[in-house]
Design a protein around this motif. Structure first.
Motif, short mmCIF file in Angstrom:
data_model
loop_
_atom_site.label_atom_id
_atom_site.label_comp_id
_atom_site.label_asym_id
_atom_site.label_seq_id
_atom_site.Cartn_x
_atom_site.Cartn_y
_atom_site.Cartn_z
N HIS A 386 0.87 -1.17 0.00
CA HIS A 386 0.00 0.00 0.00
C HIS A 386 0.91 1.22 0.00
N ASN A 410 0.56 7.22 3.07
CA ASN A 410 0.00 7.89 4.25
C ASN A 410 -1.17 8.79 3.87
N PHE A 411 -2.29 8.55 4.52
CA PHE A 411 -3.49 9.35 4.28
C PHE A 411 -3.43 10.60 5.15
N ASN A 412 -2.92 11.68 4.55
CA ASN A 412 -2.70 12.90 5.33
C ASN A 412 -2.35 14.02 4.36
N TYR A 417 3.36 15.01 4.29
CA TYR A 417 2.81 13.84 3.61
C TYR A 417 2.36 14.17 2.19
N PHE A 440 -5.38 6.28 -0.69
CA PHE A 440 -5.30 5.61 0.61
C PHE A 440 -5.85 4.20 0.51
N ASN A 441 -5.69 3.47 1.61
CA ASN A 441 -6.26 2.14 1.77
C ASN A 441 -6.93 2.03 3.13
N GLU A 442 -8.23 1.74 3.13
CA GLU A 442 -9.00 1.36 4.33
C GLU A 442 -8.76 2.30 5.51
N GLU A 443 -9.20 3.51 5.39
CA GLU A 443 -9.01 4.49 6.45
C GLU A 443 -10.29 4.67 7.27
N PRO A 444 -10.17 4.73 8.60
CA PRO A 444 -11.36 4.88 9.45
C PRO A 444 -12.18 6.14 9.16
N GLN A 446 -12.93 7.32 6.29
CA GLN A 446 -13.41 7.30 4.90
C GLN A 446 -14.88 7.67 4.76
N GLY A 451 -12.82 12.98 6.19
CA GLY A 451 -12.18 12.15 5.18
C GLY A 451 -12.39 12.68 3.78
#
Length: 935
Positions: A386, A410-412, A417, A440-444, A446, A451
Motif C-alpha cells: 500500500h 500515508n493518508f494525510n 505527507y 489511501f487504503n481502508e481508512e477509518p 473514509q 475524510g
C-alpha cells in the motif's frame, strides 16, 4: 482539450519551431555528460544503535555544532574497520531469527536501529559537476551525513530522497564519507516492512545546467486524428551565472536508427540556483499503441544544449531518456474499463515488495521472475499495496504490459505527507502502465466529512500534476454516509463488501467503480486436508477470511457485473508477516495465489481458468500419493466447455466446465494416476495428469530466471522417474562457486528456519535458493541431502548491471594537529595543551625566516591498523620536512614543492607523530590536503 489539460500543469507557454535540419531522421542522440552510477557496493554495516558522545566541555560543544563535525559513527573519522561488509539492497530484518514475542505483523522478526557507512571517491574531472545522491528506499527513518555534515532526514521507508551533495564533495585521492543511520522501530504498515537500505542507491553526476530528477513529463494524449505529447522539462542551474539554453525533445521507437518520429524545442533562461521550465508539444501520427498484449514503448530523448543551433556550434549539456507509451484509458460507470477503446476487465492482484530469503530487498532479477509468474496466470493488473514501489518494478510493468494502481502510503494532506504524494506522482506519471492513483487504503475516516475534505485536497494535488488519470481510494466502509470519500474520487475502489456492488451502483449509477481488493482466501501449498491445530489450510479454495471470499466466489461476483471494472486479489504472492488467520509459529501469510517463493498453489489453476481467454487451460489437483482406499476430492480447473476425470484410465465422470466455480469429484484412491481431459466442441484440447510417485532418490536444480543481481533456483526431490515427491521434507545443503547465496525459502508459512545461510528443508518436495552472480564469471550451485543423489547447475556469466560508483575501504583521516610556538626547542616533547590546534588541509602563511617549525599529533589508529600496522599517508606536504613516529625518524621530504609522502606505521594502540618543516623565508608550508592512515 484546453491548454491546461494539454500540458497537465497550471499554465502553458508558447512553443517554438522544431529542431534544425542537421538533426535528421538518421541522427541518434548525442552522448550525454550525465552519469548515473549504482552505489550498492563497498558498504559496511553495524546492527544496533551507537550513541553519540556526551558533550561536557565548551570546545567540544562548540566544534560539534559546526558543519562537517558530526560525532560518533556519523564522523568521517569513525573506526568501522570491524563492521560487516554488505551489498545493497539489504534488508537487515530478513537476517533476524523468528522469535516469539516480536511483532506478529513483522513476521516475528525484530527490526530496531542500524548504521551503514561507505567511502566514495570522486575524480578531479568530476569537479564542477552537479552531484546528487539518490536513496530509493530506506526503512524506515533515515538520517544521512556526507563528509560529517547532516544532509537529509527522510521519514518514510517508501519515499525516495534526492540530495544535492555538490557543496560537500572532495575530489581526487580524498575520500568522501557517506553515513546512513536507519531507525526501523517505527512501522508505517501492518505487514512485513523490513529494515535498512532495502532499495538501490545512486550517484548522479550532471552538468551544472541540467534536467532535475523526475524533471521530464511526457505523457501522450490523443487529440483528433493525431497524438499530442505535451512535454514539460524542469531545468536547474547550480552554476554561478545566468544561462540561456535550448531544450529539445525527440521521440524514438525501439527500432533505433531510423526510428525517430518527431521533435520540438524551446529556448529558456535559467538564473543561478534556480529552475526554469520548458513547455512544448510534439505531434505524432499513427503511433504503435501500448497495450497489455503488445506493450510497445517509445523513448522521449530530451537534451539541454547551449550555443548556436543554426550553425551547429553548440555544447551538449544534459540528456534524459524516458519511456512512454501511446494509449488511451477511460472508466465507464456502466461497462467498466477501456484501454485504447477496447474493453478490458481488470484481472489484478495486490503486491507487497517482499520475497522469500531476501525480505523487502527484492533485486531486479526477482522482480522480473515474479512478473513473469503473474503473466502466466492471465493477470493483467497490479495494485501496489500500500505504498510506492521501487523504480525497477514500475519500469518492468511497462515492459511486461501490466495495468497499475499506484498507491500512496500515508493518508494525510499536511505538507510533509503531501510532498510524499506529489513525489510519487512526479516520479511515475510517465509510465503507460499506470491507470489509477490511489490516495489511501481502508481508512477509518473514509465515511466522514473530514475524510472527504482530506481526499479532496489530495486529489487536487494529484490533478495539478497529472490530469490524464483517475484518482481512487480503497474503501472498506462508509460508502453510503451523506458525505464520504467516494464523493471526492473519480473511480470508487471497494475493498471486499461485495454485497454492496449492486446497492452502490443503484445509488450512484454514474460513478465508475472497481474492486480494489478482494478474496483474502487461504491456502497452504501442497496441503489438501485442513488441520487448524497445525495451522494447515487445504488448497481446494474453501477457506477465506471472514471479511473476504474464496477465489472462486470473489471473481464470480466481479465477472458477472459489467459495471465492476475488475478486481485485485489479495494477494498475488504470500508475504512475510500478517499470518492471518493464525499466529505463532506461523510467520507469513496464506493469502497468495503463489507462495512466498513463487511456487504454484492450486489458486494458480483457478485464476488461469478464470482469466485466460485466448487458449484452453487445465489444472488438476491434488497430488496422487494417498492411502489405499482413502476417498480423495479432486479439483479440475479449466476454461473449456467440458472436462472429464479418469482414475487409472477409467472415467469418473464428464462435467460441463465451470470456469467460475471449478469442477470437483470425490473418488477412492488407488495408486497409479489421475488424468483430466478438457474438451471444446467434443474434442480434447488439453490434458493434465497426476501420478503416484516412488520414494525420493535424487535432487534436481533448475534455474527460474536470468537476472545477474538475483537468480532464483528451484531444488526438488524426485523419484527414479524424475517426478517431484510431494511428501519430501529433506534438509538440503547448498554450495556456491562464482556466486553468493543471498536467500533461501520453501514456501511453508509455519517454518522457523533461517532464510540466510546454506541450509533449508524442502516443503512438499520443493525449496528455493537465490543467488547473486559475480560479473563475467561462470557459476556453479550444488545441492546435497543425506541419502539422495546430489544435484548441480552451471549458470552462464553476465555482464553486470551497469557502471558503479567508485568506493574505497575504511580509511582514517587525521585532521587534528598542533603547531609548536615559534622558538620551541627541537628536543621539546609535544605539549597539546599549549601548542596551537589546526586542521590539516590548509597551508600556513609564508615563513618570515629560514628555520624549523614543528607540528604534532597523537594518533590512535583504527583497530585493524593497531593489530597489523599500516601506512601514514600525507597526500600533500608543501615544504621540506622530516617525519618522526614515536621519536624515530620514519621518513623525509627534501624538496619544497607539494608532494605525497608515505611512511610505515607499526602495530600499536597509539603513536606520537611529529613533522619538522624546514622553512624557507617567503615560502608557504604545511599540509595542503588530508593526512590519513590506511592498511
Amino acid at each position: 482539450m484546453n491548454r491546461r489539460e494539454l500540458f497537465k500543469t497550471a499554465c502553458a507557454a508558447a512553443f517554438v519551431a522544431g529542431l534544425p535540419a542537421a538533426a535528421d531522421a538518421t541522427t541518434m542522440p548525442f552522448p550525454s555528460q550525465r552519469k548515473q552510477l549504482l552505489c550498492n557496493d563497498g558498504w559496511r554495516f553495524h546492527e544496533g544503535d551507537l550513541a553519540m558522545p556526551v558533550l561536557i566541555g565548551h570546545d567540544e560543544t562548540y566544534n560539534a555544532a559546526k558543519a562537517g563535525n558530526a560525532l560518533g559513527a556519523a564522523s568521517p573519522s569513525y573506526d568501522d574497520s570491524d563492521w560487516a561488509e554488505v551489498q545493497l539492497p539489504h534488508d537487515f530484518a530478513s537476517f533476524q531469527p523468528i522469535e516469539q514475542g516480536a511483532n506478529v505483523d513483522q513476521g516475528y522478526r525484530r527490526r530496531g536501529i542500524a548504521w551503514y557507512r561507505n567511502n566514495l571517491r570522486f575524480e578531479e574531472n568530476d569537479r564542477g559537476q552537479h552531484i546528487e545522491l539518490q536513496l530509493e528506499g530506506v526503512a524506515t527513518h533515515a538520517t544521512v551525513w556526507f563528509n560529517g555534515t547532516l544532509v537529509a532526514r527522510n521519514w518514510s521507508g517508501y519515499a525516495s530522497a534526492y540530495i544535492d551533495i555538490t557543496p560537500y564533495v572532495t575530489y581526487g585521492e580524498a575520500f568522501n564519507s557517506l553515513v546512513v543511520r536507519v531507525d526501523a522501530r517505527e512501522m508505517e504498515g501492518w505487514w512485513y516492512e523490513g529494515g535498512g537500505i532495502y532499495r538501490d542507491i545512486w550517484i548522479v553526476k550532471r552538468n551544472p545546467v541540467h534536467i532535475v530528477t523526475d524533471g521530464v513529463f511526457a505523457h501522450p494524449v490523443q487529440g483528433g486524428d493525431k497524438w499530442v505529447v505535451p512535454i514539460e522539462v524542469t531545468v536547474y542551474n547550480s552554476g554561478k551565472q545566468v544561462e540561456t539554453v535550448h531544450v529539445a525533445s525527440d521521440i524514438w521507437d525501439d527500432s533505433g536508427i531510423g526510428g525517430r518520429e518527431f521533435g520540438n524545442s524551446q529556448t529558456i533562461t535559467v538564473p543561478p540556483l534556480e529552475t526554469a521550465v520548458a513547455r512544448y508539444t510534439v505531434d505524432v501520427f499513427s503511433p504503435h499503441l501500448w497495450s497489455i498484449e503488445d506493450p510497445h514503448l517509445y523513448q522521449v530523448t530530451t537534451t539541454v544544449m547551449q550555443g548556436d543551433l543554426d550553425i551547429a556550434e553548440y555544447q551538449h549539456l544534459d540528456e534524459v531518456i524516458v519511456d512512454v507509451g501511446f494509449r488511451t484509458q477511460r472508466f465507464d460507470a456502466k461497462t467498466g474499463f477501456y484501454l485504447n477503446d477496447k474493453h478490458v476487465k481488470l484481472k489484478g492482484v495486490c503486491l507487497h515488495q517482499d520475497h522469500a530469503g531476501v525480505g523487502t530487498a527484492v533485486p531486479d532479477g526477482l522482480i522480473d521472475f515474479r512478473l513473469r509468474k503473474l503473466k502466466s496466470l492471465g493477470c493483467n493488473a497490479i495494485r501496489m499495496s500500500h505504498n510506492a514501489q521501487n523504480r525497477a518494478l514500475m519500469d518492468a510493468c511497462d515492459r511486461h504490459g501490466f495495468l497499475v494502481m499506484a498507491e500512496n502510503r500515508n493518508f494525510n494532506p499536511s505538507s510533509d505527507y503531501m510532498e510524499q504524494l506529489e513525489w510519487l506522482v512526479c516520479r511515475d506519471r510517465n509510465h503507460p502502465s499506470i491507470i489509477l492513483w490511489s490516495v489511501f487504503n481502508e481508512e477509518p475516516m473514509q465515511g466522514s466529512e473530514a475524510g472527504y475534505e482530506m481526499v479532496r485536497r489530495m486529489s487536487a494535488a494529484v490533478k495539478r500534476l497529472d490530469t490524464s488519470r483517475s484518482v481512487t481510494a480503497a474503501m472498506n466502509g462508509g460508502l453510503f454516509t451523506p458525505l464520504n470519500v467516494s464523493h471526492a474520487v473519480d473511480v470508487v475502489g471497494i475493498n471486499y463488501q461485495q454485497d454492496q456492488y449492486d446497492p452502490f451502483h443503484a445509488a450512484y449509477p454514474d460513478k465508475p467503480l472497481t474492486s480494489s481488493e478482494d478474496a483474502s482466501a487461504f491456502m497452504t501449498r501442497g496441503e489438501f486436508v485442513t488441520d487448524k491445530d497445525k495451522h494447515i489450510l487445504a488448497g481446494y479454495d474453501d477457506e477465506a477470511a471472514p471479511w473476504g471470499a474464496t477465489h472462486r466466489a470473489a471473481w464470480k461476483r466481479i465477472a458477472q457485473r459489467d459495471f465492476v471494472a475488475g478486481g485485485f486479489v489479495w494477494t498475488g504472492f504470500d508475504y512475510h508477516g500478517e499470518p492471518t488467520p493464525h499466529t505463532w509459529p506461523t510467520n507469513s501469510s496464506f493469502f497468495g495465489i503463489f507462495d512466498l517463493c513463487g511456487f504454484d498453489k492450486p489458486a494458480v489453476h483457478i485464476h488461469r481458468a478464470q482469466w485466460i481467454d485466448d487458449k484452453p487451460t487445465l489444472g488438476l489437483e491434488p497430488h496422487w500419493n494417498w492411502t489405499a482406499g482413502q476417498r480423495v476430492r479432486v479439483m479440475a480447473c479449466t476454461n473449456a466447455e467440458e472436462v472429464e476425470l479418469f482414475v487409472n484410465g477409467k472415467s469418473a465422470g464428464r462435467q460441463k466446465g465451470d470456469r467460475l466455480e471449478m469442477n470437483y469429484w470425490t473418488v477412492p484412491y488407488a495408486a497409479g494416476h489421475i488424468e483430466a481431459r478438457a474438451y471444446n466442441g467434443g474434442k480434447v484440447v488439453e490434458k493434465a495428469r497426476r501420478e503416484t510417485t516412488g520414494k525420493a532418490v535424487a535432487l534436481r536444480l533448475t534455474s527460474e530466471g536470468s537476472g545477474y543481481d538475483a537468480r532464483p533456483l528451484t531444488v526438488a526431490a524426485v523419484d527414479a522417474k524424475g517426478r517431484i515427491v510431494p511428501e519430501a521434507a529433506d534438509m538440503i545443503r547448498f554450495e556456491a562457486e562464482g556466486c553468493a547465496i543471498i536467500g533461501l525459502g520453501n514456501g511453508d508459512p509455519n517454518c522457523l528456519e533461517a532464510e540466510k545461510g546454506d541450509r533449508r528443508s524442502l516443503f512438499h518436495g520443493l525449496a528455493q535458493v537465490i543467488v547473486r552472480q559475480e560479473v563475467t564469471k561462470w557459476s556453479v550451485v550444488r545441492a546435497t541431502a543425506p541419502g539422495l543423489k546430489p544435484a548441480s547447475i552451471t549458470l552462464e556469466p553476465h555482464q553486470g548491471g551497469g557502471v558503479s560508483q567508485s568506493t574505497a575501504p575504511t580509511v582514517q583521516t587525521y585532521g587534528n594537529w598542533f603547531r609548536a610556538p615559534d622558538g620551541t626547542s627541537p628536543d621539546a616533547a609535544p605539549d597539546f595543551a599549549t601548542w596551537q590546534w589546526f586542521r590539516a588541509g590548509e597551508l600556513f602563511a609564508a615563513a618570515t625566516s629560514d628555520g624549523e617549525v614543528r607540528v604534532a599529533t597523537s594518533l590512535k589508529p583504527f583497530k585493524a591498523i593497531q593489530a597489523k600496522g599500516g601506512v601514514l599517508e600525507f597526500l600533500d606536504i608543501t615544504g621540506a620536512a622530516d617525519i618522526y613516529v614515536d621519536g624515530q625518524k620514519a621518513g623525509s621530504k627534501d624538496y619544497a614543492d607539494a608532494g605525497k609522502v608515505r611512511v610505515p606505521l607499526s602495530p600499536g594502540d597509539s603513536h606520537t607523530v611529529v613533522v619538522a618543516f624546514r622553512t624557507v623565508a617567503g615560502q608557504r608550508f604545511g599540509f595542503g590536503r588530508d593526512v590519513r592512515v590506511r592498511s
